[in-house]
Design an enzyme around this catalytic site. Structure first.
Site, PDB file in Angstrom:
ATOM      1  CG  ASP A   1      -0.563  58.374  85.087  1.00 17.10           C
ATOM      2  OD1 ASP A   1      -0.295  57.518  84.223  1.00 17.10           O
ATOM      3  OD2 ASP A   1      -1.662  58.443  85.661  1.00 17.10           O
TER       4      ASP A   1
ATOM      5  CD  GLU B   1      -4.105  54.307  81.171  1.00 11.11           C
ATOM      6  OE1 GLU B   1      -4.158  53.434  82.054  1.00 11.11           O
ATOM      7  OE2 GLU B   1      -4.125  55.536  81.431  1.00 11.11           O
ATOM      8  CD  GLU B   2      -4.860  58.531  82.913  1.00  6.40           C
ATOM      9  OE1 GLU B   2      -5.689  57.911  83.611  1.00  6.40           O
ATOM     10  OE2 GLU B   2      -3.688  58.706  83.272  1.00  6.40           O
TER      11      GLU B   2
END
Length: 375
Positions: free
Chosen positions: A135, A165-166
């Site tokens: 990930d 994104e996180e």
């Protein structure tokens, strides 16, 4: 020959690991004579060895931009602003790589940032371990390898690797202001090499309660913000959230609680943050949460990413992604699909890992999917 063996054969990978000095951004093709080869396992290792927790994506972006530029891609770095409260001041960006002329027909995309804490890379005969292996740095390696195979066959392909994104999809929002005219976007997240039919959305709620500080021996002289917040969260956790047929229910997690000063002090302030994984529209969930706080606290919705349905492709195994992706924030990059190696069950954990075979199998899987879409 299995798809994994096909991917290994096409990329010159036979189970051995190059010494770490063999490949670098300035020498991305490795030992002399391996002009077009790319070792996906070694490439994953290099990416993982560059710590890139959200807000610290600059160095890995620099590496990728130079690496891809030296392999003949036309590279663009898109600056991504730092969040005001991040505590970080370093530059960060998205990295786009595409054909020198014209627009790509299809773009592979995933994210460069990872969740904390950083976990160093390690490996054994079957697995790679470390923060980001599934990930999503192993996905970056698989996508680059697939893109290079497709480029060699004459397909017009692009690559987009984003920051943030996180946390808040900051990089995806920046990229969406500068689309490249592609017809399709294949987003990479750990889906066990299965094509996702849907991806849940996300709604972040911040609850704040205020009160009046006092000595805890005389509660009648104060007003506990903690007690108010506990009541609010009790109501929220009792909510019946929406269910979507074929997808499943919305889910809710209270991830952070803080407040008060000491056990013998009536708390004058308390706060909690919750994340709801959405199926369908958020309006009814927002309204229900707002009713829960009436007379006790305030709620602010600080992030919303909508639920999305995605297309199936005949012959590809499918799944439902219960997590959220950048896809809704990349709406100008063509029709989206979601596919990648690795299990979401080990992402964000101390035990993050990715099977080498699964990483290699992803490459011909990506290639086949692109050919099905474009041919």
């Amino acid at each position: 020959m299995s798809s994994g063996e096909a991917g290994a054969d096409l990329l010159g990978y036979s189970g051995w690991t190059m010494p770490s000095e063999s490949i670098s951004a300035s020498n991305p093709t490795g030992p002399a004579g391996a002009t077009h080869s790319l070792d996906p396992i070694q490439f994953t290792r290099q990416l993982v060895e560059i710590e890139s927790t959200t807000y610290r994506e600059g160095p890995v972006g620099d590496f990728l931009a130079e690496f891809l530029g030296n392999r003949g891609w036309a590279v663009e770095k898109m600056p991504v602003p730092q969040e005001g409260g991040s505590g970080e001041s370093g530059e960060r960006w998205n990295v786009y790589a595409g054909p020198a002329e014209g627009s790509p027909e299809l773009v592979f995309s995933t994210h460069m940032d990872t969740v904390p804490p950083y976990i160093p890379f390690s490996e054994d005969a079957e697995w790679v371990y470390g923060r980001g292996v599934c990930d999503a740095k192993g996905i970056i390696a698989a996508q680059v390898a697939a893109a290079e195979l497709l480029r060699a066959e004459g397909y017009s392909i692009g690559l987009l690797f984003v920051s943030g994104e996180e946390r808040d999809s900051a990089g995806a929002r920046v990229a969406n202001e500068d689309p490249k005219g592609c017809r399709f976007l294949i987003n990479g997240e750990p889906t066990d090499n299965r094509l996702a039919l849907a991806s849940k959305g996300a709604l972040r709620a911040v609850f704040t309660a205020t009160g009046k500080m006092a000595h805890s021996a005389y509660p009648e002289l104060g007003e506990s913000a903690v007690h108010k917040l506990v009541e609010v969260l009790s109501r929220v956790l009792a909510l019946k959230l929406p269910v979507e047929e074929g997808i499943g229910p919305s889910t809710l997690n209270v991830g952070q609680i803080r407040g008060g000063h000491a056990p013998n002090v009536i708390a004058d302030r308390a706060e909690a943050q919750a994340l709801i994984r959405l199926v369908g529209d958020s309006a009814s969930t927002r309204a229900a949460i707002e009713r829960c706080v009436e007379g006790l606290a305030q709620v602010e919705f600080t992030l919303e990413i909508p639920f999305v349905r995605l297309r199936a492709v005949e012959g590809f195994p499918t799944m439902i992604a219960k997590f959220t992706t950048d896809i809704p924030k990349l709406s100008n990059w063509g029709e989206p699909l979601l596919l990648g190696p690795g299990s979401i069950h080990v992402a964000h954990t101390p035990h993050e890992r990715l099977a080498k075979r699964e990483l290699l199998e992803a490459i011909p899987l990506y290639v086949e999917l692109v050919k099905r879409l474009l041919d």
